[in-house]
Motif scaffolding. Structure first.
Motif, PDB file in Angstrom:
ATOM      1  N   SER A  59     -29.993 -24.280  -1.164  1.00 31.75           N
ATOM      2  CA  SER A  59     -30.585 -23.157  -0.852  1.00 31.75           C
ATOM      3  C   SER A  59     -32.022 -23.371  -0.314  1.00 31.75           C
ATOM      4  CB  SER A  59     -30.651 -22.012  -1.634  1.00 31.75           C
ATOM      5  OG  SER A  59     -29.081 -21.647  -2.070  1.00 31.75           O
ATOM      6  N   ARG A  75     -35.933 -23.316   0.270  1.00 35.82           N
ATOM      7  CA  ARG A  75     -37.049 -22.477  -0.136  1.00 35.82           C
ATOM      8  C   ARG A  75     -37.846 -22.165   0.785  1.00 35.82           C
ATOM      9  NH1 ARG A  75     -37.615 -22.801  -5.865  1.00 35.82           N
ATOM     10  NH2 ARG A  75     -36.529 -24.767  -6.817  1.00 35.82           N
ATOM     11  N   PHE A  76     -37.783 -22.554   2.048  1.00 33.18           N
ATOM     12  CA  PHE A  76     -38.588 -22.009   3.139  1.00 33.18           C
ATOM     13  C   PHE A  76     -37.696 -22.078   4.512  1.00 33.18           C
ATOM     14  CE2 PHE A  76     -41.336 -23.946   0.354  1.00 33.18           C
ATOM     15  CZ  PHE A  76     -42.316 -22.977   0.068  1.00 33.18           C
ATOM     16  N   MET A  77     -37.758 -21.138   5.325  1.00 31.69           N
ATOM     17  CA  MET A  77     -37.326 -20.996   6.833  1.00 31.69           C
ATOM     18  C   MET A  77     -37.368 -22.217   7.570  1.00 31.69           C
ATOM     19  SD  MET A  77     -35.586 -17.863   6.959  1.00 31.69           S
ATOM     20  CE  MET A  77     -35.469 -17.648   8.680  1.00 31.69           C
ATOM     21  N   THR A 110     -32.997 -19.446   4.496  1.00 30.19           N
ATOM     22  CA  THR A 110     -33.030 -19.562   2.979  1.00 30.19           C
ATOM     23  C   THR A 110     -31.812 -19.277   2.225  1.00 30.19           C
ATOM     24  OG1 THR A 110     -34.267 -17.447   2.565  1.00 30.19           O
ATOM     25  CG2 THR A 110     -35.641 -19.255   2.812  1.00 30.19           C
ATOM     26  N   GLU A 157     -34.343 -31.261   0.898  1.00 29.45           N
ATOM     27  CA  GLU A 157     -34.899 -30.152   1.606  1.00 29.45           C
ATOM     28  C   GLU A 157     -36.425 -30.896   1.790  1.00 29.45           C
ATOM     29  OE1 GLU A 157     -36.855 -25.878   1.286  1.00 29.45           O
ATOM     30  OE2 GLU A 157     -35.593 -26.388  -0.143  1.00 29.45           O
TER      31      GLU A 157
END
Length: 192
Positions: A70, A72-74, A145, A189
């Motif tokens: 998932s 954390r940022f777009m 996100t 990520e």
């Protein structure tokens, strides 16, 4: 005219100790920083019969395995690394295709060229009693996100149907000659 600027002395270590967090907040991490790492270690053995592919983009087998992350940022990038130990029922090219949330990642496969099958990565199995290692590396931009699931499917360019294996070969015998490896899916990520 000379200007003298004086700054009060300070101890950087003391100032850092005064911060109210134990690590740099995610939103303050510089571009290229690793935000999070997820890894799935696949110890199970898997086998599947996969029909030969075609230029229309398949057929591909079932989703063999996947891992989720998932962001954390777009605007984060996701570095996908797969280390797969594969075998086959006979000599030939075994391929994989990357999928995000169960859908083929069209940017992560080769182009449609004539009757050739577009895939993410391919490896040649030279013997049904041997395994080969396939490494896949790709950077994705999910722009979300929401939880993202990254997995792979087998494909083959051989005539007819071929049995493909993960973490084993075709002749999975009971001697020390038959090794039992692991495969991994790692998702990282990266801040942008």
């Amino acid at each position: 005219m000379t200007v003298i600027v004086q700054k009060p002395e300070f101890n950087l270590r003391e100032k850092l100790s005064e911060l109210d967090f134990g690590r740099v907040p995610y939103q303050k991490m510089p571009t290229g920083s690793i935000i999070q790492v997820k890894q799935k270690v696949i110890t199970e053995r898997y086998s599947e019969s996969v029909p030969a592919g075609n230029a229309s983009g398949g057929p591909y087998g079932n989703i063999v395995s996947s891992e989720t992350i998932s962001p954390r940022f777009m605007n984060s990038k996701i570095l996908i690394m797969m280390n797969l130990q594969i075998g086959a029922s006979h000599d030939g090219n075994i391929s994989v295709t990357l999928h995000r949330n169960g859908i083929l990642m069209s940017d992560a496969i080769g182009p449609n060229v004539g009757s050739r099958t577009p895939v993410t990565s391919t490896e040649f199995t030279s013997s049904s009693s041997r395994q080969v290692q396939m490494n896949v590396t790709y950077i994705d931009s999910p722009e979300s996100t929401d939880e993202q699931s990254y997995g792979f499917r087998f494909s083959t360019a051989e005539n007819g149907t071929i049995s493909v294996y993960l973490n084993r070969d075709n002749n999975f015998g009971g001697t020390y000659h038959n090794q039992v490896p692991i495969s991994t899916i790692t998702l990282i990520e990266i801040a942008q």
